[in-house]
Design a protein around this motif. Structure first.
Motif, PDB file in Angstrom:
ATOM      1  N   ARG A  68       0.836  -1.201   0.000  1.00 18.67           N
ATOM      2  CA  ARG A  68       0.000   0.000   0.000  1.00 18.67           C
ATOM      3  C   ARG A  68       0.875   1.257   0.000  1.00 18.67           C
ATOM      4  O   ARG A  68       0.632   2.203  -0.746  1.00 18.67           O
ATOM      5  CB  ARG A  68      -0.935   0.007   1.208  1.00 18.67           C
ATOM      6  CG  ARG A  68      -1.886   1.221   1.208  1.00 18.67           C
ATOM      7  CD  ARG A  68      -2.863   1.247   2.387  1.00 18.67           C
ATOM      8  NE  ARG A  68      -3.538  -0.017   2.592  1.00 18.67           N
ATOM      9  CZ  ARG A  68      -3.236  -0.900   3.552  1.00 18.67           C
ATOM     10  NH1 ARG A  68      -2.254  -0.663   4.381  1.00 18.67           N
ATOM     11  NH2 ARG A  68      -3.914  -2.026   3.675  1.00 18.67           N
ATOM     12  N   PHE A  69       1.909   1.273   0.854  1.00 18.60           N
ATOM     13  CA  PHE A  69       2.802   2.436   0.907  1.00 18.60           C
ATOM     14  C   PHE A  69       3.478   2.663  -0.437  1.00 18.60           C
ATOM     15  O   PHE A  69       3.544   3.801  -0.924  1.00 18.60           O
ATOM     16  CB  PHE A  69       3.869   2.272   1.994  1.00 18.60           C
ATOM     17  CG  PHE A  69       3.312   2.161   3.379  1.00 18.60           C
ATOM     18  CD1 PHE A  69       2.196   2.891   3.782  1.00 18.60           C
ATOM     19  CD2 PHE A  69       3.894   1.311   4.302  1.00 18.60           C
ATOM     20  CE1 PHE A  69       1.680   2.781   5.067  1.00 18.60           C
ATOM     21  CE2 PHE A  69       3.391   1.198   5.588  1.00 18.60           C
ATOM     22  CZ  PHE A  69       2.283   1.927   5.967  1.00 18.60           C
ATOM     23  N   HIS A  70       3.950   1.603  -1.053  1.00 24.43           N
ATOM     24  CA  HIS A  70       4.593   1.727  -2.359  1.00 24.43           C
ATOM     25  C   HIS A  70       3.593   2.154  -3.430  1.00 24.43           C
ATOM     26  O   HIS A  70       3.892   2.994  -4.283  1.00 24.43           O
ATOM     27  CB  HIS A  70       5.260   0.406  -2.770  1.00 24.43           C
ATOM     28  CG  HIS A  70       6.461   0.067  -1.951  1.00 24.43           C
ATOM     29  ND1 HIS A  70       7.572   0.874  -1.859  1.00 24.43           N
ATOM     30  CD2 HIS A  70       6.731  -1.013  -1.173  1.00 24.43           C
ATOM     31  CE1 HIS A  70       8.464   0.322  -1.079  1.00 24.43           C
ATOM     32  NE2 HIS A  70       7.981  -0.827  -0.639  1.00 24.43           N
ATOM     33  N   TRP A  71       2.406   1.563  -3.392  1.00 25.97           N
ATOM     34  CA  TRP A  71       1.356   1.892  -4.365  1.00 25.97           C
ATOM     35  C   TRP A  71       0.998   3.369  -4.276  1.00 25.97           C
ATOM     36  O   TRP A  71       0.862   4.048  -5.298  1.00 25.97           O
ATOM     37  CB  TRP A  71       0.136   1.013  -4.096  1.00 25.97           C
ATOM     38  CG  TRP A  71      -0.901   1.088  -5.171  1.00 25.97           C
ATOM     39  CD1 TRP A  71      -2.017   1.873  -5.175  1.00 25.97           C
ATOM     40  CD2 TRP A  71      -0.940   0.352  -6.386  1.00 25.97           C
ATOM     41  NE1 TRP A  71      -2.735   1.666  -6.318  1.00 25.97           N
ATOM     42  CE2 TRP A  71      -2.099   0.739  -7.075  1.00 25.97           C
ATOM     43  CE3 TRP A  71      -0.096  -0.595  -6.949  1.00 25.97           C
ATOM     44  CZ2 TRP A  71      -2.429   0.194  -8.310  1.00 25.97           C
ATOM     45  CZ3 TRP A  71      -0.435  -1.126  -8.176  1.00 25.97           C
ATOM     46  CH2 TRP A  71      -1.589  -0.724  -8.840  1.00 25.97           C
ATOM     47  N   GLU A  72       0.833   3.866  -3.042  1.00 24.13           N
ATOM     48  CA  GLU A  72       0.499   5.283  -2.863  1.00 24.13           C
ATOM     49  C   GLU A  72       1.635   6.170  -3.358  1.00 24.13           C
ATOM     50  O   GLU A  72       1.397   7.221  -3.950  1.00 24.13           O
ATOM     51  CB  GLU A  72       0.192   5.567  -1.391  1.00 24.13           C
ATOM     52  CG  GLU A  72      -1.130   4.976  -0.938  1.00 24.13           C
ATOM     53  CD  GLU A  72      -1.345   5.034   0.572  1.00 24.13           C
ATOM     54  OE1 GLU A  72      -0.433   5.495   1.311  1.00 24.13           O
ATOM     55  OE2 GLU A  72      -2.422   4.592   1.020  1.00 24.13           O
ATOM     56  N   HIS A  73       2.863   5.762  -3.114  1.00 26.77           N
ATOM     57  CA  HIS A  73       4.002   6.542  -3.575  1.00 26.77           C
ATOM     58  C   HIS A  73       4.070   6.561  -5.106  1.00 26.77           C
ATOM     59  O   HIS A  73       4.296   7.605  -5.714  1.00 26.77           O
ATOM     60  CB  HIS A  73       5.302   5.978  -2.993  1.00 26.77           C
ATOM     61  CG  HIS A  73       6.507   6.803  -3.307  1.00 26.77           C
ATOM     62  ND1 HIS A  73       6.694   8.073  -2.815  1.00 26.77           N
ATOM     63  CD2 HIS A  73       7.578   6.546  -4.105  1.00 26.77           C
ATOM     64  CE1 HIS A  73       7.829   8.561  -3.271  1.00 26.77           C
ATOM     65  NE2 HIS A  73       8.383   7.653  -4.065  1.00 26.77           N
ATOM     66  N   ILE A  74       3.853   5.409  -5.733  1.00 29.17           N
ATOM     67  CA  ILE A  74       3.841   5.340  -7.197  1.00 29.17           C
ATOM     68  C   ILE A  74       2.719   6.208  -7.756  1.00 29.17           C
ATOM     69  O   ILE A  74       2.917   6.929  -8.742  1.00 29.17           O
ATOM     70  CB  ILE A  74       3.712   3.876  -7.671  1.00 29.17           C
ATOM     71  CG1 ILE A  74       5.001   3.112  -7.369  1.00 29.17           C
ATOM     72  CG2 ILE A  74       3.384   3.804  -9.160  1.00 29.17           C
ATOM     73  CD1 ILE A  74       4.894   1.610  -7.556  1.00 29.17           C
ATOM     74  N   SER A  75       1.559   6.177  -7.123  1.00 33.18           N
ATOM     75  CA  SER A  75       0.436   7.018  -7.570  1.00 33.18           C
ATOM     76  C   SER A  75       0.791   8.496  -7.454  1.00 33.18           C
ATOM     77  O   SER A  75       0.501   9.287  -8.363  1.00 33.18           O
ATOM     78  CB  SER A  75      -0.812   6.729  -6.737  1.00 33.18           C
ATOM     79  OG  SER A  75      -1.245   5.420  -6.952  1.00 33.18           O
ATOM     80  N   TYR A  76       1.440   8.868  -6.344  1.00 37.88           N
ATOM     81  CA  TYR A  76       1.881  10.250  -6.162  1.00 37.88           C
ATOM     82  C   TYR A  76       2.867  10.647  -7.267  1.00 37.88           C
ATOM     83  O   TYR A  76       2.744  11.728  -7.864  1.00 37.88           O
ATOM     84  CB  TYR A  76       2.527  10.429  -4.784  1.00 37.88           C
ATOM     85  CG  TYR A  76       3.304  11.712  -4.655  1.00 37.88           C
ATOM     86  CD1 TYR A  76       2.646  12.927  -4.480  1.00 37.88           C
ATOM     87  CD2 TYR A  76       4.691  11.714  -4.742  1.00 37.88           C
ATOM     88  CE1 TYR A  76       3.357  14.108  -4.390  1.00 37.88           C
ATOM     89  CE2 TYR A  76       5.408  12.890  -4.646  1.00 37.88           C
ATOM     90  CZ  TYR A  76       4.747  14.088  -4.474  1.00 37.88           C
ATOM     91  OH  TYR A  76       5.450  15.253  -4.393  1.00 37.88           O
ATOM     92  N   LEU A  77       3.822   9.780  -7.549  1.00 40.93           N
ATOM     93  CA  LEU A  77       4.803  10.082  -8.589  1.00 40.93           C
ATOM     94  C   LEU A  77       4.136  10.201  -9.961  1.00 40.93           C
ATOM     95  O   LEU A  77       4.481  11.097 -10.742  1.00 40.93           O
ATOM     96  CB  LEU A  77       5.900   9.015  -8.619  1.00 40.93           C
ATOM     97  CG  LEU A  77       6.818   8.983  -7.395  1.00 40.93           C
ATOM     98  CD1 LEU A  77       7.759   7.789  -7.476  1.00 40.93           C
ATOM     99  CD2 LEU A  77       7.586  10.279  -7.249  1.00 40.93           C
TER     100      LEU A  77
END
Length: 152
Positions: A68-77
């Motif tokens: 989830r943390f990685h997914w949210e970061h990828i979405s932010y990027l």
């Protein structure tokens, strides 16, 4: 085979099927063989059994949280990249004609045309000649040397 890994099952983990599975995992869904049928795109080469075995017993709550943390970061990027692309498009509005002309060169697309304009500008008279522009861009003819002897 219990040692199958998810990345070896999919050629693109962030493709349609991979994203569906990742989102299900992030949402805490338990993935069963029958639920995979709805997630897997028909173009995927791996069998449902291979995919299921790649997921089975390997994903814990901690992994879901990290996903989830990685997914949210990828979405932010992704959102940030979209905003930057939008800004670049706005800055290029006065140079549409130049972009379209550069885009007609084989091997040059919209992105490389934008880079050319950003790096060199559109006023080529500042370079004086095509040779000086090529030299400035680092694409002038190479140095012909063999066995330490420079050739002209």
């Amino acid at each position: 085979d219990a040692n199958i890994k998810l990345t070896s099952v999919f050629s693109d983990l962030f493709g349609v099927t991979g994203c569906r599975i990742l989102e299900a995992l992030i949402n805490g869904e338990k993935i069963e063989l029958h639920s995979l049928q709805q997630m897997v795109d028909p173009r995927v080469n791996a069998s449902l059994t291979e995919i299921y075995e790649a997921l089975n017993g390997r994903i814990r709550k901690h992994h879901c949280d990290m996903l989830r943390f990685h997914w949210e970061h990828i979405s932010y990027l992704d959102q940030t990249i979209d905003k930057i692309v939008e800004q670049i498009d706005q800055v290029l509005i006065p140079y549409r004609e130049e972009c379209e002309l550069l885009d007609t060169i084989p091997g040059v697309n919209k992105d490389s045309a934008a880079i050319f304009i950003a790096e060199m500008g559109v006023d080529m008279s500042v370079f004086g000649s095509a040779k000086r522009l090529a030299s400035w861009a680092g694409v002038s003819p190479g140095n012909y040397e063999s066995a330490g002897i420079k050739k002209k």
